[in-house]
Design a protein around this motif. Structure first.
Motif, PDB file in Angstrom:
ATOM      1  N   PRO B 458       0.836  -1.208   0.000  1.00 47.46           N
ATOM      2  CA  PRO B 458       0.000   0.000   0.000  1.00 47.46           C
ATOM      3  C   PRO B 458       0.865   1.250   0.000  1.00 47.46           C
ATOM      4  O   PRO B 458       1.964   1.254   0.566  1.00 47.46           O
ATOM      5  CB  PRO B 458      -0.786  -0.112   1.318  1.00 47.46           C
ATOM      6  CG  PRO B 458      -0.677  -1.532   1.722  1.00 47.46           C
ATOM      7  CD  PRO B 458       0.631  -2.025   1.189  1.00 47.46           C
ATOM      8  N   PRO B 459       0.378   2.303  -0.608  1.00 45.03           N
ATOM      9  CA  PRO B 459       1.120   3.567  -0.564  1.00 45.03           C
ATOM     10  C   PRO B 459       1.088   4.155   0.843  1.00 45.03           C
ATOM     11  O   PRO B 459       0.233   3.806   1.660  1.00 45.03           O
ATOM     12  CB  PRO B 459       0.369   4.442  -1.562  1.00 45.03           C
ATOM     13  CG  PRO B 459      -1.026   3.896  -1.559  1.00 45.03           C
ATOM     14  CD  PRO B 459      -0.894   2.420  -1.334  1.00 45.03           C
ATOM     15  N   ALA B 460       2.013   5.051   1.112  1.00 46.98           N
ATOM     16  CA  ALA B 460       2.059   5.706   2.416  1.00 46.98           C
ATOM     17  C   ALA B 460       2.290   7.199   2.214  1.00 46.98           C
ATOM     18  O   ALA B 460       2.775   7.634   1.176  1.00 46.98           O
ATOM     19  CB  ALA B 460       3.185   5.106   3.261  1.00 46.98           C
ATOM     20  N   VAL B 461       1.931   7.953   3.234  1.00 47.28           N
ATOM     21  CA  VAL B 461       2.122   9.402   3.194  1.00 47.28           C
ATOM     22  C   VAL B 461       3.492   9.734   3.772  1.00 47.28           C
ATOM     23  O   VAL B 461       3.839   9.290   4.871  1.00 47.28           O
ATOM     24  CB  VAL B 461       1.010  10.113   3.983  1.00 47.28           C
ATOM     25  CG1 VAL B 461       1.331  11.596   4.178  1.00 47.28           C
ATOM     26  CG2 VAL B 461      -0.319   9.939   3.253  1.00 47.28           C
ATOM     27  N   VAL B 462       4.261  10.511   3.027  1.00 47.76           N
ATOM     28  CA  VAL B 462       5.582  10.938   3.502  1.00 47.76           C
ATOM     29  C   VAL B 462       5.454  12.126   4.432  1.00 47.76           C
ATOM     30  O   VAL B 462       6.037  12.168   5.510  1.00 47.76           O
ATOM     31  CB  VAL B 462       6.485  11.287   2.299  1.00 47.76           C
ATOM     32  CG1 VAL B 462       7.821  11.846   2.786  1.00 47.76           C
ATOM     33  CG2 VAL B 462       6.687  10.076   1.423  1.00 47.76           C
ATOM     34  N   ILE B 538      -8.000   6.178  -2.055  1.00 47.16           N
ATOM     35  CA  ILE B 538      -6.816   6.662  -2.771  1.00 47.16           C
ATOM     36  C   ILE B 538      -5.887   5.483  -3.044  1.00 47.16           C
ATOM     37  O   ILE B 538      -5.565   4.716  -2.132  1.00 47.16           O
ATOM     38  CB  ILE B 538      -6.110   7.746  -1.934  1.00 47.16           C
ATOM     39  CG1 ILE B 538      -7.033   8.968  -1.805  1.00 47.16           C
ATOM     40  CG2 ILE B 538      -4.775   8.124  -2.557  1.00 47.16           C
ATOM     41  CD1 ILE B 538      -6.507  10.035  -0.870  1.00 47.16           C
ATOM     42  N   GLN B 539      -5.473   5.347  -4.305  1.00 46.38           N
ATOM     43  CA  GLN B 539      -4.683   4.186  -4.724  1.00 46.38           C
ATOM     44  C   GLN B 539      -3.425   4.601  -5.469  1.00 46.38           C
ATOM     45  O   GLN B 539      -3.377   5.671  -6.094  1.00 46.38           O
ATOM     46  CB  GLN B 539      -5.519   3.284  -5.648  1.00 46.38           C
ATOM     47  CG  GLN B 539      -6.778   2.749  -4.989  1.00 46.38           C
ATOM     48  CD  GLN B 539      -7.627   1.959  -5.980  1.00 46.38           C
ATOM     49  OE1 GLN B 539      -7.370   1.979  -7.181  1.00 46.38           O
ATOM     50  NE2 GLN B 539      -8.640   1.291  -5.468  1.00 46.38           N
ATOM     51  N   ASP B 540      -2.436   3.699  -5.391  1.00 46.13           N
ATOM     52  CA  ASP B 540      -1.248   3.915  -6.224  1.00 46.13           C
ATOM     53  C   ASP B 540      -1.541   3.424  -7.638  1.00 46.13           C
ATOM     54  O   ASP B 540      -2.638   2.908  -7.917  1.00 46.13           O
ATOM     55  CB  ASP B 540      -0.005   3.240  -5.620  1.00 46.13           C
ATOM     56  CG  ASP B 540      -0.144   1.725  -5.534  1.00 46.13           C
ATOM     57  OD1 ASP B 540      -0.976   1.148  -6.251  1.00 46.13           O
ATOM     58  OD2 ASP B 540       0.614   1.125  -4.734  1.00 46.13           O
TER      59      ASP B 540
END
Lengths: 194, 577
Positions: B458-462, B538-540
């Protein structure tokens, strides 16, 4: 004429050690120290509008700057707006292009090292006296950059010697640059400790 | 010869180390110049795109001010005449005698002046300005043209001469400045670090190189042109343009031929005096543009023709010399032909001999995926086509994917194979190689590789702006979030990037920085806490959703004290004393 001869005496030897960068407009790089000392006004601001016009066969562009902070100014008053006259511009479909003279557009955030003559402010050294402020959209930090930063070497006003430019080529933070300029101002200058 | 070898070695070495940073010469364009460094994206847009600043007739009729001392008039003419000596450029500086004019102004006279009152006249005393060059232009886009150009040298504060005895080399500087008048910008990508502008190869000997002193401690070699300078002017004002076609004896275009333009020299006054430069021609095909849009290293042993163009090799070349040689080769066969150029366009046809067998691999295409794709399944079905049509056409023997035969991977003469293969993937990056082999005795092969990433993370928030818990945020702020990988912009919207205040605004996504930004339609309310939420919708780009909602809160500042915090962009924190 004595002062002029003095300038030539020192500048010609300098050309041996550091010939200028070539441009359609060719300018000897100057140091921040020299700029700070020679500028009548050092001010940060935002471009509000520009107006180009003909004058004696040339096109000039008047840049209206909304002033935000003065680092140096000859008088106690702090105008909220100043007008800077730059060489070149466009009237109708005619452009006068002066290679190296900065083009400023509305909302540009800048720090200007200005000369004042009669009615008009002009940027010192055509473009060396212009620094741009860029804001990181993510964290809103602001950096200052410009030709002044990127010159490899600069000329010291006091010693007439050439030295490595102490400014980081890619620019630096706004506060650090402000402090750097303030440190170069005479202690008596009222803008040193605002 | 040693020098040439050294230059080529240096260019190749530099190209191998930093291929993206090397460019050839640069033209001034209608998108304008800028005082920004070349490194900025804005600079590159301005410098390397747009229409060239050409003169309508390719001629500048110029005069020299009669206040200029006679010896310096000779030096000025000598520097300018360097550009006239280029055989393959049609551009002309035409001297018309002296003029009573002294000042830079729009007066229908292209004036060059060593002005004894320069600093006083221009109110530039003590600013270190040696010369000002100005060009007036009219129109925009394709009608953009130079109409007048003046160059004024500071004869008040500097001594002009031959470069000796403390003087500045007049010939060298005017050669550079008149190059700008003709339309050339600076050569030298290193100008990025010097506050100057222009792009181009770091070929320090070039007259249009940005640094006057580079290339020779004595500076005098700036008073001669190098190949980079010549190629730049020829690009704008070519004497000859030619195209190349490679055909068989039946006059049918032969695809798959490697065509090289040999000979690097650009003659000047009939002599190959500029041999050894890095640039030898220009190609106008949009896919393989040379000049200031291509690495200069590509000028060495380049193959500047569109090899996939079945109708022939039709890129237009602006050669820098009158006689050129073309080498056409395929497999182990090579043929070199010489061609003498006429003024204007010409076509060189290279006829390949009959004895050539099928020496070209099949035409292979992959239709289901492209390199760089991200997928979230552990197996993908790769499909495509293969054909030997027009390439000797012995048919397609087989198509393999990572060495294993694909289904449907063969075709007879005149037919097209439609192939497919199931490809297992490992987590992370996968390189897949597809090869097609024809039925010729030499079994010619064509291969393609593509990189596919099997992504199940899964994507992550930087980071977010404003950060969580921060207060006194300006009311005109935008709200942004940076992800750790490329996101699917279609999944970023007001429905997935929500807030607790009903604040509406446009959601945009910048793939380069992997940042999504909400720009509110109206300023934020002062002294108000805002909570923003990113939902798992929200998806990559592989389709992996956020593992959990991302929530953060910040508080805005009090109402601004004045109108100075308008959208004009206040960058100074206003003191609250």
């Amino acid at each position: 004429m004595a002062p002029l001869r003095h300038v030539i005496f020192f500048l010609i030897p300098l050309l041996f050690f550091f010939p200028p960068s070539l441009s359609a407009t060719t300018v000897l790089p100057v140091s921040l120290t020299q700029l700070t000392e020679k500028a009548d006004t050092i001010v940060a601001g935002v471009v509000q509008e520009s107006q180009a016009y003909w004058d004696e066969g040339r096109i000039y562009t008047d840049i209206t700057i909304e002033t935000m902070e003065f680092l140096k100014h000859p008088t106690p008053d702090r105008p909220t707006v100043i007008v800077v006259r730059t060489l070149g511009g466009q009237v109708d479909d005619m452009r006068m292009e002066v290679h190296g003279v900065p083009r400023l557009k509305v909302d540009d955030e800048v720090i200007l090292f200005l000369k004042k003559d009669d009615q008009a402010y002009t940027i010192f050294g055509l473009y060396y006296g212009l620094c741009r402020i860029e804001t990181d959209p993510l964290d809103a930090t602001q950096r200052v950059s410009g030709p002044l930063f990127r010159a490899r070497t600069t000329q010291s006003l006091n010693t007439k010697a050439l030295r490595l430019n102490p400014l980081p080529p890619q620019g630096e933070g706004l506060d650090a640059f402000f402090q750097r300029v303030r440190d170069l101002l005479p202690p008596s200058d009222e803008t040193r400790n605002p | 010869m040693k020098l040439l070898s050294l230059k080529i070695f240096t260019a190749l070495l530099a190209l191998s180390l930093c291929p993206a940073s090397l460019h050839a010469w640069c033209w001034i364009r209608d998108t304008g110049s800028t005082s920004l460094g070349c490194a900025s994206s804005q600079y590159k847009q301005s410098c390397c795109n747009g229409n060239l600043r050409l003169w309508t007739d390719g001629t500048i009729e110029y005069r020299i001010s009669d206040v200029t001392p006679d010896p310096l008039i000779v030096s000025l003419k000598a520097g300018i005449d360097l550009w006239n000596s280029l055989e393959m450029s049609s551009f002309l500086f035409d001297y018309q005698g002296t003029s009573a004019f002294t000042s830079v102004s729009k007066d229908e006279t292209n004036l060059i002046n060593i002005d004894p009152d320069f600093a006083t006249r221009n109110n530039m005393i003590g600013e270190g300005i040696l010369a000002i060059s100005t060009t007036w232009t009219q129109g925009s886009g394709t009608s953009y043209r130079a109409v007048e150009s003046d160059i004024a040298f500071n004869g008040e504060e500097f001594n002009w001469g031959d470069g000796t005895g403390g003087t500045i080399n007049t010939t060298a500087v005017v050669a550079h400045e008149s190059g700008h008048s003709a339309g050339l910008s600076h050569a030298g990508v290193e100008c990025q670090n010097a506050g100057s502008e222009g792009c181009g190869a770091n070929f320090e000997e070039a007259t249009m190189y940005w640094l006057y002193s580079a290339g020779n401690p004595g500076q005098n070699n700036k008073a001669s042109l190098e190949l980079d300078d010549a190629a730049a002017l020829i690009h704008g004002y070519p004497v000859s343009t030619f195209t190349v076609k490679v055909v068989n004896n039946a006059d049918i275009p032969v695809p798959g031929i490697t065509v090289e333009l040999l000979d690097a020299a650009a003659p000047r006054d009939g002599q190959d005096s500029l041999e050894g430069g890095r640039v030898y021609g220009d190609v106008t095909h949009s896919d393989v543009l040379m000049g200031d849009k291509a690495p200069s290293g590509s000028y060495i042993n380049q193959t500047p023709f569109d090899l996939t163009n079945a109708s022939g090799l039709t890129n237009a070349i602006h050669p820098t010399r009158r006689t050129v040689r073309i080498r056409a080769s395929i497999g182990g066969f090579s043929q070199t032909v010489a061609h003498t150029l006429i003024n204007g366009p010409s076509t060189l046809t290279v006829t390949m001999p009959d004895g050539l067998d099928d020496l070209v691999g099949p035409l292979l295409s992959i239709t289901s995926h492209t390199s760089g794709d991200l997928v979230k399944t552990d197996t993908l079905t790769l499909t495509g086509t293969a054909s030997d049509l027009g390439r000797g056409d012995s048919g397609v023997q087989q198509v393999t994917v990572n060495g294993l035969p694909a289904e449907g991977g063969s075709a007879t003469t005149g037919e097209t194979a439609t192939w497919s293969a199931e490809v297992p993937l490992v987590t992370g990056s996968n390189t897949i190689t597809v090869s097609a082999t024809d039925n010729a005795t030499t079994q010619n092969e064509t291969s393609q590789s593509l990189s596919i990433t099997y992504d199940i993370v899964p994507p992550a928030v930087v980071r977010t702006y404003p950060s969580n818990g921060i207060s006194e945020i300006p009311v005109n702020s935008s709200i942004s979030v940076q992800f750790n990988e490329t996101m699917n912009p279609d999944t970023l919207s007001a429905a997935t990037f929500t807030n607790n205040r009903g604040l509406s605004g446009q959601v945009t996504y910048d793939a380069a920085s992997r940042t999504a930004t909400v720009t509110p339609e109206s300023p934020l309310a002062p002294l108000t806490a805002y909570t923003f939420t990113l939902t798992p919708g929200i998806q990559d780009t592989a389709g992996n959703a956020l593992a959990a909602p991302v929530v953060w809160t910040f508080t805005t500042q009090a109402a601004p004290a004045s109108s100075s915090s308008s959208s004009g962009g206040c960058f100074i924190q206003v003191s609250q004393e």
